[in-house]
Design a protein around this motif. Structure first.
Motif, PDB file in Angstrom:
ATOM      1  N   HIS A 134      -7.550   4.896   3.518  1.00  9.57           N
ATOM      2  CA  HIS A 134      -6.541   4.656   2.487  1.00  9.57           C
ATOM      3  C   HIS A 134      -5.728   3.409   2.807  1.00  9.57           C
ATOM      4  O   HIS A 134      -5.505   2.555   1.939  1.00  9.57           O
ATOM      5  CB  HIS A 134      -5.622   5.869   2.379  1.00  9.57           C
ATOM      6  N   VAL A 138      -5.593   0.037   0.558  1.00 10.63           N
ATOM      7  CA  VAL A 138      -4.340  -0.468  -0.019  1.00 10.63           C
ATOM      8  C   VAL A 138      -4.070  -1.908   0.411  1.00 10.63           C
ATOM      9  O   VAL A 138      -3.595  -2.735  -0.371  1.00 10.63           O
ATOM     10  CB  VAL A 138      -3.161   0.444   0.380  1.00 10.63           C
ATOM     11  N   PHE A 193       4.114  -4.965   0.085  1.00 10.66           N
ATOM     12  CA  PHE A 193       3.419  -3.848   0.710  1.00 10.66           C
ATOM     13  C   PHE A 193       4.366  -2.996   1.548  1.00 10.66           C
ATOM     14  O   PHE A 193       4.281  -1.760   1.526  1.00 10.66           O
ATOM     15  CB  PHE A 193       2.261  -4.320   1.578  1.00 10.66           C
ATOM     16  N   ARG A 196       6.129  -0.826  -0.786  1.00  8.15           N
ATOM     17  CA  ARG A 196       5.235   0.221  -1.287  1.00  8.15           C
ATOM     18  C   ARG A 196       4.986   1.281  -0.225  1.00  8.15           C
ATOM     19  O   ARG A 196       4.874   2.473  -0.541  1.00  8.15           O
ATOM     20  CB  ARG A 196       3.914  -0.394  -1.744  1.00  8.15           C
ATOM     21  N   SER A 197       4.877   0.869   1.036  1.00  5.72           N
ATOM     22  CA  SER A 197       4.631   1.837   2.105  1.00  5.72           C
ATOM     23  C   SER A 197       5.783   2.829   2.222  1.00  5.72           C
ATOM     24  O   SER A 197       5.589   3.982   2.609  1.00  5.72           O
ATOM     25  CB  SER A 197       4.395   1.129   3.439  1.00  5.72           C
ATOM     26  N   GLU A 200       5.747   4.701  -1.742  1.00  2.00           N
ATOM     27  CA  GLU A 200       4.519   5.399  -2.122  1.00  2.00           C
ATOM     28  C   GLU A 200       3.930   6.222  -0.982  1.00  2.00           C
ATOM     29  O   GLU A 200       3.284   7.244  -1.225  1.00  2.00           O
ATOM     30  CB  GLU A 200       3.481   4.385  -2.622  1.00  2.00           C
TER      31      GLU A 200
END
Length: 250
Positions: A134, A138, A193, A196-197, A200
């Motif tokens: 994953h 990503v 990112f 987002r980490s 998400e």
């Protein structure tokens, strides 16, 4: 969120209490941190900023267990760092703390995949294959796993470093000027990112930066001056951070 807000301990990924760091002694003594108490909430992206010599990098190094403190305490999750042996501290850093540095810190003879897996390999921990896949997906690294660092762009190398930091699902990822060696496009991608980490993937990220634009990607910005906490901004923008820095002489 303010520093005085009460919350159950499980909400805090990192806590420092009355943190003091002194370098040298006598006439050469420098008090880099002067009683800093701060909590970093789980699942949030925090930027640490301040003028040169404010103590921002020292705070990160002490909070991450990279530098011994002179006074006060540091707690990662439920573990106080001051009571750990060198071996236990090393294992904690490998499994519970992720690091992203300006210089990438990839081993040149290892492939991207080997670099990503290295901390867990050293700790004797088997990564979750689904989580590995994953993260790689990503970060867009699936077709770069067999490449060595010299075969990757700067942005790709930093994404490998991010994947390495996230693989163990650590309590916290510390990022020290992570965009410093990247062009503006690659830097913006990396900051996106990291955000987002957090939002998400539920990661906790603490980033030291000198760049107000980078800090504007965070949920919170802490500003230090003379080794003390000088401001605590929620939902910062580049402009609000820059205004605070000007007031502090940064």
């Amino acid at each position: 969120m303010t520093l005085t807000t009460a919350a159950p301990p499980r909400q805090w990924a990192v806590q420092t209490t009355d943190l003091v760091k002194v370098y040298g002694s006598g006439d050469t003594e420098v008090r880099a941190l002067d009683g800093v108490t701060v909590r970093f909430e789980r699942g949030r992206f925090t930027a640490i900023m301040g003028p040169s010599g404010s103590g921002k990098s020292t705070l990160m190094h002490c909070a991450a267990g990279l530098d011994a403190v002179t006074g006060g305490t540091v707690r990662i999750g439920g573990t106080e760092l001051g009571g750990l042996s060198d071996r236990a501290l090393t294992r904690l850093r490998r499994v519970s703390i992720g690091f992203v540095f300006q210089s990438f810190n990839l081993l040149p003879t290892l492939t991207a995949e080997q670099n990503i897996r290295l901390p867990l390999d050293l700790a004797g921990v088997r990564p979750d294959p689904a989580w590995f896949d994953h993260i790689v997906d990503v970060l867009g690294l699936a077709d770069r796993l067999r490449h060595t660092p010299s075969q990757l762009s700067g942005g790709q190398q930093q994404r490998v470093a991010c994947a390495r930091a996230l693989l163990a699902r650590p309590e916290v990822v510390f990022a020290d000027e992570p965009t410093g060696n990247l062009d503006s496009h690659s830097g913006a991608e990396l900051l996106d990112f990291l955000r987002r980490s957090v939002h998400e993937l539920g990661q906790t990220v603490v980033m030291v930066t000198h760049d107000p634009v980078a800090a504007g990607h965070a949920d919170r910005a802490l500003l230090l001056a003379d080794g003390r906490l000088a401001a605590d901004l929620t939902d910062p923008s580049a402009d609000s951070v820059l205004d605070q820095l000007k007031r502090l002489g940064g």
